[in-house]
Design an enzyme around this catalytic site. Structure first.
Site, short mmCIF file in Angstrom:
data_model
loop_
_atom_site.label_atom_id
_atom_site.label_comp_id
_atom_site.label_asym_id
_atom_site.label_seq_id
_atom_site.Cartn_x
_atom_site.Cartn_y
_atom_site.Cartn_z
N ASN A 121 0.79 -1.05 -0.09
CA ASN A 121 -0.02 0.14 -0.08
C ASN A 121 0.66 1.26 -0.07
O ASN A 121 0.19 2.25 0.16
CB ASN A 121 -1.08 -0.05 1.10
CG ASN A 121 -0.45 -0.15 2.69
OD1 ASN A 121 1.12 -0.38 2.60
ND2 ASN A 121 -0.90 0.18 3.52
N CYS A 122 2.19 1.26 -0.08
CA CYS A 122 3.14 2.40 -0.05
C CYS A 122 2.95 2.99 -1.64
O CYS A 122 3.28 2.30 -2.67
CB CYS A 122 4.59 1.86 0.44
SG CYS A 122 5.71 3.27 0.11
N ASP A 123 2.86 4.20 -1.60
CA ASP A 123 2.53 4.84 -2.93
C ASP A 123 3.88 4.99 -3.55
O ASP A 123 3.98 5.01 -5.00
CB ASP A 123 1.97 6.64 -2.68
CG ASP A 123 0.67 6.45 -2.13
OD1 ASP A 123 0.00 5.40 -2.70
OD2 ASP A 123 0.32 7.48 -1.41
#
Length: 113
Positions: free
Chosen positions: A10-12
């Site tokens: 979920n890390c951009d």
């Protein structure tokens, strides 16, 4: 050759790195550091290559650490701190041709090619 990026699903920044690599024709595999990576094996190698550059001191996890834990980040127990708090690892960690790269920066992009 598939590049392995270690980060969070979920890390951009990790998503951006994978997207840019794939757009440039490189195969990239994102390995989740919390669920899929064997950090007990990976961390000693990463720390030997990049040292405390591996610690994300601007993260929420870092800000929520006690002063005692923050002091550990400069010492020999850094590996234990990162094992216990994998979200403290600066992302992504990229293994490319035997080299360890940390973060999705202009320098990292230049080294990958």
């Amino acid at each position: 050759m598939t590049l392995k990026l270690y980060g969070l699903k979920n890390c951009d920044t990790c998503k951006k790195a994978v997207k840019e690599l794939e757009a440039s024709g490189r195969d990239a595999e994102l390995v989740d550091i919390r669920a899929e990576a064997d950090l007990a094996v990976k961390l000693p190698r990463w720390l030997a290559a990049v040292g405390d550059k591996l610690v994300n001191r601007s993260s929420t996890t870092w800000r929520n650490l006690s002063d005692a834990d923050k002091a550990r980040a400069g010492g020999v127990s850094l590996e234990g701190l990162l094992l216990g708090n994998p979200t403290l690892i600066k992302r992504p960690v990229i293994e490319a041709d035997g080299e360890i790269l940390v973060g999705w920066t202009a320098e990292t992009k230049a080294k990958i090619g």
